[in-house]
Design an enzyme around this catalytic site. Sequence first.
Site, PDB file in Angstrom:
ATOM      1  N   TYR A 107      31.292  10.559  29.758  1.00 27.26           N
ATOM      2  CA  TYR A 107      31.884   9.644  28.779  1.00 27.26           C
ATOM      3  C   TYR A 107      33.169   9.087  29.366  1.00 27.26           C
ATOM      4  O   TYR A 107      34.004   9.816  29.855  1.00 27.26           O
ATOM      5  CB  TYR A 107      32.145  10.396  27.477  1.00 27.26           C
ATOM      6  CG  TYR A 107      32.610   9.508  26.356  1.00 27.26           C
ATOM      7  CD1 TYR A 107      31.745   8.596  25.794  1.00 27.26           C
ATOM      8  CD2 TYR A 107      33.900   9.582  25.873  1.00 27.26           C
ATOM      9  CE1 TYR A 107      32.166   7.775  24.750  1.00 27.26           C
ATOM     10  CE2 TYR A 107      34.325   8.787  24.840  1.00 27.26           C
ATOM     11  CZ  TYR A 107      33.455   7.866  24.279  1.00 27.26           C
ATOM     12  OH  TYR A 107      33.871   7.054  23.254  1.00 27.26           O
ATOM     13  N   TRP A 109      36.558   6.253  30.345  1.00 23.50           N
ATOM     14  CA  TRP A 109      38.010   6.203  30.287  1.00 23.50           C
ATOM     15  C   TRP A 109      38.699   6.748  31.539  1.00 23.50           C
ATOM     16  O   TRP A 109      39.916   6.862  31.578  1.00 23.50           O
ATOM     17  CB  TRP A 109      38.572   6.943  29.070  1.00 23.50           C
ATOM     18  CG  TRP A 109      38.333   6.268  27.771  1.00 23.50           C
ATOM     19  CD1 TRP A 109      37.413   6.613  26.821  1.00 23.50           C
ATOM     20  CD2 TRP A 109      39.016   5.123  27.244  1.00 23.50           C
ATOM     21  NE1 TRP A 109      37.470   5.768  25.741  1.00 23.50           N
ATOM     22  CE2 TRP A 109      38.462   4.830  25.978  1.00 23.50           C
ATOM     23  CE3 TRP A 109      40.046   4.321  27.723  1.00 23.50           C
ATOM     24  CZ2 TRP A 109      38.903   3.775  25.186  1.00 23.50           C
ATOM     25  CZ3 TRP A 109      40.476   3.261  26.936  1.00 23.50           C
ATOM     26  CH2 TRP A 109      39.908   3.001  25.679  1.00 23.50           C
TER      27      TRP A 109
END
Length: 741
Positions: A107, A109
């Site tokens: 995930y 970022w």
Amino acid sequence: MKPSTSHWGAFSAETAPDGRLRVEPHPADPAPSPLLGNLAAALDDPSRVARPAVRRGWLENGPGPDSRRGRDKFVELPWEDVLDRLAAELDRVRREHGNQAIFGGSYGWASAGRFHHAQSQLHRFLNTIGGFTASRNTYSNGTSSVLLPHVVGDSHAVLRQASTWPTIAERTELIVAFGGMPEKNVYVTPGGVTRHQTSAHLARLGGRVALISPLRDDLPSTVDARWYPVRPATDTALMLALGHTLVAENLHDRAFLDRYCVGYPEFERSLLDKTPEWAAGITGIPAADIVALAREMAAHRTLITVTWSLQRTEHGEQPVWAAIALAAMLGQIGLPGGGFGHGYGSMGDVGDTGPELRVPSLPQGVNPVDEYIPVARIADLLLCPGEAYDYNGEVRRYPDIRLVYWAGGNPFHHHQDLNRLRRAFTRPDTVVVHEPHWTATARHADIVLPATTSLEREDLGSGRRDTHLIAMHRIAEPAGEARDDYATFAALADRLGVSTAFTEGRTPRQWLEHLYGEWGDEPSFADFWAAGELPLPPGREHHTLFADFRAAPQAHPLRTPSGRIEITSATIAGFGYPDCPGHPVWLPPTETGPLWLIANQPHTRLHSQLDAGEVSQAGKVAGREAIRLNPGDAASRGIAPGDVVRVFNTRGACLAGAVLDDAVRPGVAQLPTGAWFDPVDDHPAGPLCAHGNPNVLTADIPSSRLSQGCAGQHAAVDVERYTGPVPPVRALRPPIERGNA
């Protein structure tokens, strides 16, 4: 000084003679983010992963489930040795269990760079070796992204193309802000922000704002607002009572509802008993205030906004759907500055007027495996192989995962009920992590490969609606033996016989030139790189949402089954989900407690990134994450400012530092996410995080069977002054076993 960018802002930086990083914000940025002060920790903090490391238990016993993950020490080994072991394990899992047994979570970022985007690098690599089980949606707005296509036919338009700030400032007379518009969040946009403009737009709002939130500072103090301190998780009840008043006083727009919506009569019947008096007992907002607000909404050009935080809860579909229904009752959807908005104050690009351009990015290829999970169901995936679950009208089954590969993410930040997640991470045969720092996810892995930070490599950076494409120059040499993800995957691809498919024969610099050349050819790459940036053409302003639909619904129908706004959705009703019926309803939370904890985004960092940074550390209290309490709640528990407190429920507990603040509604506690998880395994009172991570308290449940979205915004807790021996915070110390393997 060399240029670069981050998710929270563009900057220039250099390593000073004393070895410290010196950072200057981009000169065109009117409101630079204070988070730039955390960047120095990216380079030389003791939490950096210096060399490849393998968990002692995996090294001695080989692959397999292991309860020692997260507790074992690690042994540092040479790169070539670790790569050989990892390539062999990838090959074993593919042969014995198939590629669907590999979960490529990652995930995002990790970096604002578009080439060294860790998730893209991982997915490209796994696709070249036969694919992987993937994840869908986001923790941020995964509930809404499933719901909105059913209700208005499109999630992208609502999340990315709502009314822009200049139109709101000029045309909106009243903003009803459910969840507020928190200024702390607008500094961040995926991929980068060169010019932070949202704070200035907020300061220039011409109309009045109704702030509906348990936290008074969910709106800047400069904004003219009336605070409605609603009880957490009760916004939907308030919306339904506002709708009841509109009907009772004949203030709703019947013509709009008849022409542009379907299913309104059924919804209206459900409002008959949702009186302001009924809602007052649930929300804590007086009935007279509810009636007055409904009348004011009907009398003015009104924009109803809902932050992403409200859908990040149990039954999170309901406040979003109810707000759309309420906006439809006012008849202002499609009018400049009126109607409905979702995410103002949740991200820096919502409402922005910057360019809407596709920025260069690394192609990921095609995944031959069709297995996936909703992103917030990672623990269920690992704990419940073969188990059936509902998702958006389908019945799916969790595949049997044997290898987890994570690059550029930290589920021990994003996920809920971390003690359950720890149990889930004991189950796979092997867990692999690329990380610059010894995060909790790295500590729960078997193989940890040291990754460079964006300061230690070259890249292209630009965010959604960013005003510039930034040439991200290398500012420092890699720490220790860190390598970029591309180099690591290229070495693995070579060992697995797919080197050409993965690299296409290009070095990282050649990839940057290739991606830039595919995107545009003026100026040349060499000139762009020398200049350090490329200003992008201005974007267009969005005056309203669904303007074309309002003007001619037959010519511009929505992509719903009816072509109209579905206040009642026959499709959702047909799924038969009791936790998400066919139109907006009030569904009370399933748990209660002495205090409602709000686990929102921090103002001192992005998620958990750079928690060791100067700005993040300055926000700690007693060396732990700060928890805000209403002074009355603190006094009744004998808690004084600066006390170390224990925050607890049946799932776990954490220690935090007390801050007393009357901006917090009575009965509410606020503890932001992102403190690095620091479990004390042998604590006599049970599992305890010494550092203040609220996700030891949040429930690992979905928002509903429709979306299976994250429900981690709230938790029922209690708080007490901690009187026992205070354990040290060890989250930033590397778990390395010194000596030879």
